[in-house]
Design an enzyme around this catalytic site. Structure first.
Site, PDB file in Angstrom:
ATOM      1  CG  HIS A 298      -1.881   1.146   1.185  1.00 26.30           C
ATOM      2  ND1 HIS A 298      -3.163   1.028   0.704  1.00 26.30           N
ATOM      3  CD2 HIS A 298      -1.730   2.456   1.520  1.00 26.30           C
ATOM      4  CE1 HIS A 298      -3.773   2.193   0.756  1.00 26.30           C
ATOM      5  NE2 HIS A 298      -2.922   3.076   1.259  1.00 26.30           N
ATOM      6  CB  CYS A 299       2.052   3.421  -2.593  1.00 27.69           C
ATOM      7  SG  CYS A 299       3.158   4.816  -2.812  1.00 27.69           S
ATOM      8  N   PRO A 300       1.358   5.125   0.474  1.00 23.76           N
ATOM      9  CG  PRO A 300       2.641   5.838   2.276  1.00 23.76           C
ATOM     10  CD  PRO A 300       2.451   4.690   1.354  1.00 23.76           C
TER      11      PRO A 300
ATOM     12  CG  ASN B   8      -5.048   8.149  -0.555  1.00 18.12           C
ATOM     13  OD1 ASN B   8      -4.995   7.358   0.393  1.00 18.12           O
ATOM     14  ND2 ASN B   8      -6.102   8.923  -0.780  1.00 18.12           N
ATOM     15  CG  ASN B   9      -4.655   3.130  -5.626  1.00 16.24           C
ATOM     16  OD1 ASN B   9      -5.378   2.309  -5.071  1.00 16.24           O
ATOM     17  ND2 ASN B   9      -4.643   3.301  -6.947  1.00 16.24           N
TER      18      ASN B   9
END
Ligand SMILES: [Zn+2]
Ligand SMILES: [Zn+2]
Length: 388
Positions: free
Chosen positions: A183-185, A188-189
């Protein structure tokens, strides 16, 4: 024929018998209800902690559950802030390049270098914007929620739905993701089957852009840095007024710092407010792009290594454990999704013929990835001699 008295006596006897048994029946009922409640309570309590696979890892996981919950929620809510930060920082770099760097290049560089910077800079910017937009707006891929015929490996304990191969649950998105990487902040996805290529391409082109900016602006950065340093030593006031009093210059210097004779023989440089802003902007540009180039460049190299091995970030840990486990048994672990180094890249980038290296890799392309993310058949080039 019996008399009505006989019937009345029978009814009365039945009533008295029922009345006599009533308290006993109520007590038995109450006892049974209490027993049921107690059994129900025991099942609930056991369901909270009972696990046939209980070990120290499970206990640690349970102990850290509140921290995981906090981190997951913070990451979910700060996703918008991180995306805004990426857009703001990238925009600031582009604005500084247009307002400060390009005018210097136009006025001092030869024609072929001007052409190179214009072409490469705009191509790199286009790739960064395109892949960032696609990576943030493309869904990573979700398994079907209803019953289907797709081959599944296990059941997700949180979604209670079958999980196809390479699918993992994301605690931040709170759902299962096909071929989940992480999950890549900053997006945001989640990074999964359908946006993995967009994510990697964004990292690659952003790193290339930062390295390009850092190298191109290095000389301008050194000039700006020297200008600011000399301006400070010459004692230029905040208002731009030059201090000519030698005693005052000494009083402004740090303790133990003595200026050379040249400071008093040469006239001190004076900079306008606009020039000072340009100097500060160039320093900000070089420091920011150099830092991001190092950090993001390292991350991009790591992901490039994983793609070469046909693994995702999650599978890297799982495969590592499995490799060690099988090694102890004297067996060799083989990754079923590794089709050979070059073929892994072809599958990942969607390159099926030579021209795709240009149209699908070096130009913006929104082609779909190989497969549907539910089943993992071997691609056509699996039997290629290039495969290892
Ligand atoms: Zn799930
Ligand atoms: Zn996620």
């Amino acid at each position: 024929m019996r008399s009505w008295r006989w019937y009345l006596s029978r009814v009365m006897r039945l009533f008295l018998r029922w009345f006599r048994l009533c308290p006993q029946r109520g007590r038995r009922k109450r006892q049974s209800r209490v027993r049921d409640l107690w059994n129900y309570w025991k099942v609930i309590m056991k369901s909270l902690y009972f696990n046939v696979l209980n070990n120290s890892d499970t206990v640690l996981d349970c102990a850290f559950e509140p921290i995981y919950w906090l981190v997951d929620n913070l990451t979910r809510w700060f996703g918008v802030v991180f995306v805004s930060l990426v857009i703001a920082l990238t925009s600031s770099v582009v604005i500084i390049v247009y307002l400060c760097v390009l005018p210097i290049i136009f006025s001092t560089y030869p024609f072929h270098w001007i052409l190179w910077h214009l072409c490469y800079g705009h191509w790199n910017l286009l790739m960064v914007v395109f892949f960032y937009y696609k990576a943030t707006t493309t869904h990573p891929g979700f398994p079907p929620q209803e019953k289907s015929d797709i081959p599944t490996v296990t059941i997700c304990k949180k979604c209670i739905v079958p999980k196809p191969a390479r699918t993992h649950h994301c605690s931040i998105c709170n759902r299962c993701i096909l071929k989940m990487d992480h999950h890549c902040p900053w997006l945001n996805n989640c990074v999964g089957h359908f946006n993995h290529r967009y994510f990697f391409s964004f990292c690659l082109y952003m790193s290339m852009g930062c390295i390009y900016c850092s190298i191109s602006v290095k000389d301008m950065f050194l000039d700006a840095y020297n200008a600011i340093e000399s301006g400070r030593y010459m004692g230029v006031h905040a208002q731009g007024e030059v201090i000519t009093d030698v005693g005052l210059i000494y009083s402004l210097l740090p303790p133990g710092d003595t200026p050379g004779q040249s400071y008093f023989q040469t006239p001190p440089p004076t900079f306008t407010h606009q020039e000072r802003m340009v100097h500060k902007s160039l320093i900000y540009l070089w420091v920011l792009t150099s830092s991001v180039a190092v950090a993001l460049g390292g991350l991009t190299l790591w992901h490039a290594l994983l793609i070469t091995r046909g693994e995702t970030s999650v599978e890297r840990h799982i495969n590592h454990k499995e490799r060690k486990r099988l090694k102890l048994k004297g067996k060799l672990f083989r990754n079923p999704y590794h089709h050979g180094k070059l073929n892994n890249w072809k599958v990942f980038l969607g390159v099926q013929k030579q021209s795709h290296w240009l149209t699908r890799v070096l130009l913006p392309s929104s082609h779909a990835p190989h497969g549907d993310g539910l089943t993992w058949d071997s691609p056509a080039y699996r039997n290629n001699t290039m495969a290892i």
